[in-house]
Design an enzyme around this catalytic site. Structure first.
Site, PDB file in Angstrom:
ATOM      1  CB  THR A  15      -0.936   0.033   1.237  1.00 60.30           C
ATOM      2  OG1 THR A  15      -0.125  -0.089   2.403  1.00 60.30           O
ATOM      3  CG2 THR A  15      -1.946  -1.101   1.191  1.00 60.30           C
ATOM      4  N   GLY A  16       2.143   1.164   0.188  1.00 62.55           N
ATOM      5  CA  GLY A  16       3.003   2.358   0.172  1.00 62.55           C
ATOM      6  C   GLY A  16       3.101   2.939  -1.239  1.00 62.55           C
ATOM      7  CD  GLN A  18       8.850   4.479  -4.998  1.00 67.30           C
ATOM      8  OE1 GLN A  18       8.681   3.891  -6.074  1.00 67.30           O
ATOM      9  NE2 GLN A  18       9.120   5.775  -4.951  1.00 67.30           N
ATOM     10  CE  LYS A  41      -3.296   2.275   4.634  1.00 64.33           C
ATOM     11  NZ  LYS A  41      -2.712   3.061   3.547  1.00 64.33           N
ATOM     12  CB  THR A  95      14.879  -3.330   2.206  1.00 67.36           C
ATOM     13  OG1 THR A  95      13.511  -3.706   2.085  1.00 67.36           O
ATOM     14  CG2 THR A  95      15.032  -2.209   3.222  1.00 67.36           C
ATOM     15  CD  GLU A  96      21.079   1.366  -0.920  1.00 64.39           C
ATOM     16  OE1 GLU A  96      20.225   1.932  -1.621  1.00 64.39           O
ATOM     17  OE2 GLU A  96      22.304   1.607  -1.008  1.00 64.39           O
ATOM     18  CD  GLU A 210      28.406  -2.969  -7.531  1.00 68.17           C
ATOM     19  OE1 GLU A 210      27.681  -2.567  -8.449  1.00 68.17           O
ATOM     20  OE2 GLU A 210      28.205  -2.675  -6.342  1.00 68.17           O
ATOM     21  CG  HIS A 247      25.868  -0.835  -4.510  1.00 69.86           C
ATOM     22  ND1 HIS A 247      26.020  -1.466  -5.711  1.00 69.86           N
ATOM     23  CD2 HIS A 247      24.660  -0.241  -4.547  1.00 69.86           C
ATOM     24  CE1 HIS A 247      24.934  -1.282  -6.442  1.00 69.86           C
ATOM     25  NE2 HIS A 247      24.097  -0.530  -5.759  1.00 69.86           N
TER      26      HIS A 247
END
Lengths: 292, 384
Positions: A15-16, A18, A41, A95-96, A210, A247
């Site tokens: 529901t957020g 994003q 909710k 999630t970061e 990377e 990162h």
């Protein structure tokens, strides 16, 4: 496991802002989203989907295969426990900045419940033409097209760029596998490579690595014995040592995880390494010709 | 975040681990007073969040307050590992019978904590590994269960610990608990000393706090040593942006850490040098205006390269911020765009309408143009 159209997806934090934006995009693309979670909710309907109090409740009412987390860092661990204990086969954690000790506890919960975890800090998974779970613009045909190239990336933005470069040069993708930019992740570059090596629809693999850690060196160990062609780009050649490049996992410290070590390991394993992302298509063409 | 030894030891002590008595001193006078208060032979130790302080001459023994004063006068003001020494830790001298090494750290390979122990302490880890690779004991810990007494004992089996194996095992349990309580990425004790009178003491301590845990470790974090930042880096940090100042002339604004690094790599490949790392991906994608203002504060920038490949980060939102800031700041340098991904049609149209030029379709073309403008000539393919 590779995300397929038949996989039923539960969105935690649906529901957020994003969660709403990307869940709508996933439904529009044809992903089998079966419900969402928000304890405050529960019992409501959002984007036409039932909202549950927990993944455990969802598992009873609307069985799912995959849980996708749009959850802030401080609440991520509990949401992951909920998803794993509810029997998710796959947990995609976007999630970061989750505390590292919480990440280790999430990994232990994944092991205990038989849940494969992708991420944290991943942009998600795309199976072009079928489905996607995450925050990648799968719906943009300039970027993602169905095809035979598997893409593995620690970075969402770079995975998107590599897919774009492939599409611009006539190469569609079988799977785009975002593994995540954190030091501790549930599915490593090497494990994603094993999954794509076993996938009949994947003809060749692009590894988008990377600096920092040993993910590319570990993947090279596996690639050395692989029949499918593989090419790579490793970001961070121009990065100064001792600085975290955005990162948490992208840092060269004490001489470990530097560009040259990764490039050397990949090349020794027969993986062609591109100087710039735009070189990937020609390296790929050459490898595919050689393999044919 | 790293910690100076005195700050790390204060945290260990609060967790119940044995550390030597010590006093922090900022002047030769204070060092002499500290030695007097400790009341016996002492060690004067340079405080900096770095290793190899002993080799650099930053650790001295002192038999009297006068010797402590002299040692302090020599050490204060030294530069060790890039850090100017402004504080000392004056500690009681401990009679050492044996020195060990131990650490607990986050291990990406096993995705959990790992405890390390070696009966050969007191030297650098690399030296230990070179001297005897077999000597380092390693236990993977199930984070859900914690380090069990049996695991700790098994780790130490067969080692000569002067008959103190039980006490060392207890120390390992305490260290693991501290690592968990402090959200450590690394908690390293080197050396862990057995004293002549049968005590176990943590003689040195390295603590690295997981940055993502700094908010819930707010009290500990206040005593840490954040990485030194330039004025612009500090401004960016306060605004929640990841910015690193570099020494080149091509400014870089991109979304996502990987894309930003790849953009810097391409700038070098085509013969230029990046002026910065700055990414506005993730939740920062609405901060383009602030980001650009900080980026342009670097006086060595000669051209700007904007590379957006939007997924989560919407390129239309980012481009709007850039265009608004560009018009307000009017920086008088050339800017080159390449934009793809979420929201690209709106973003490209906006840049074309407001700034009068069309973003490049290919990233390499944008990079070549930005490098050419910065170095005042055509960009080159870098020599292989």
């Amino acid at each position: 496991m590779i995300l397929r159209k038949s996989h039923r997806i539960l969105v935690q934090g649906v529901t957020g802002k994003q969660g709403t934006f990307w869940t709508r995009a996933m439904i529009g693309y044809g992903a089998a989203v079966v419900g969402g979670v928000n304890p405050r909710k529960a019992g409501t309907v959002h984007l036409g989907l039932p909202v549950y109090a927990s993944a455990a409740e969802a598992a009873r009412e609307a069985p799912f295969d995959v849980a996708l987390m749009f959850i802030p860092p401080a609440m991520a661990k509990d949401a992951a426990f909920d998803a794993c204990e509810a029997g998710a086969r796959l947990l995609v954690c976007l999630t970061e900045h989750i505390p590292a000790h919480d990440v280790m506890e999430m990994m232990a919960a994944g092991r205990a419940n038989g849940t494969r975890i992708v991420g944290p800090n991943t942009a998600g998974l795309v199976t072009p033409g079928e489905t996607f779970a995450g925050i990648l613009p799968a719906f943009n045909p300039q970027v993602f097209r169905p095809g035979g190239i598997g893409v593995i990336s620690r970075s969402g933005s770079l995975g998107t760029l590599l897919s774009l470069v492939l599409t611009q040069n006539g190469f569609g993708q079988s799977v785009v596998y975002g593994v995540g930019g954190d030091p501790i992740i549930g599915t490593t570059t090497r494990e994603a490579l094993e999954i794509l090596d076993a996938d009949a629809r994947t003809e060749a693999v692009v590894i988008c690595g990377e600096i920092g850690g040993s993910a590319e060196e570990d993947a090279a160990d596996y690639a050395a014995g692989m029949a499918k062609p593989a090419v790579a780009f490793v970001a961070g050649r121009a990065a100064p040592p001792g600085k975290k490049m955005g990162h948490a996992g992208a840092i060269v410290s004490g001489g470990k995880g530097d560009y040259q070590s990764k490039r050397k390991a990949l090349e020794a394993a027969g993986v062609a390494v591109a100087d710039v992302p735009s070189d990937i298509p020609k390296l790929l063409s050459a490898r595919l010709r050689a393999a044919a | 975040m790293n910690f100076e030894e005195h700050a790390a030891k204060a945290l260990l002590k609060a967790c119940g681990l044995p550390v030597p008595d010590g006093i922090v001193a900022g002047s030769p006078e204070a060092a002499a007073d500290a030695a007097r208060a400790l009341g016996g032979p002492c060690v004067v130790k340079a405080q900096a969040p770095t290793g190899k302080r002993g080799k650099a001459g930053g650790i001295r023994l002192a038999g009297s307050p006068e010797e402590a004063r002299a040692a302090a006068a020599d050490i204060l003001g030294m530069t060790i590992g890039g850090h100017r020494i402004e504080r000392l830790l004056v500690e009681e001298q401990v009679p050492i019978a044996a020195e060990f090494y131990t650490a607990v750290l986050n291990d990406p390979a096993s995705r959990g904590p790992v405890v390390l122990f070696s009966a050969m302490g007191g030297m650098e880890v690399e030296e230990m590994a070179a001297a005897d690779p077999e000597a380092m004991r390693r236990i993977e810990v199930d984070v859900a269960a914690g380090l069990t007494a049996g695991q700790a004992a098994a780790t130490l089996e067969g080692l000569d610990l002067n008959g103190q194996a039980g006490a060392v095992a207890d120390l390992l349990a305490g260290l693991y608990a501290s690592y968990r309580a402090l959200d450590a990425e690394l908690l390293e004790i080197n050396p862990l000393a057995l004293t002549g009178d049968g005590r176990i003491v943590c003689l040195d301590c390295k603590y690295t706090l997981d940055d993502a845990s700094a908010a819930r470790q707010a009290v500990a974090a206040q005593t840490g040593s954040p990485d030194p930042m330039t004025a612009l880096e500090a401004e960016a940090h306060a605004a929640g942006l990841k910015y690193i100042e570099l020494d080149g002339s091509v400014g870089v604004l991109a979304n996502g850490a990987g894309l930003t690094m790849a953009t810097m790599d391409a700038i070098e490949h085509f013969g230029g040098r990046p002026a910065n790392f700055l990414e506005i991906g993730g939740e920062a994608y609405t901060k383009a205006e602030t980001a650009l203002t900080i980026l342009l504060g670097n006086p060595s920038i000669r051209s700007l390269l904007v590379n957006f490949c939007g997924a989560f980060a919407r390129t239309d939102v980012m481009a709007e911020g850039v265009v608004r800031a560009w018009q307000k700041l009017d920086p008088g340098i050339p800017v080159f765009f390449t934009i793809h991904g979420t929201g690209e049609d709106e973003a490209i149209a906006l840049v074309e309408r407001e700034l009068g030029h069309r973003p490049f379709d290919l990233m390499d073309d944008a990079v070549r143009a930005a490098v050419g403008a910065a170095i005042g000539g055509a960009a080159q393919e870098a020599a292989p």
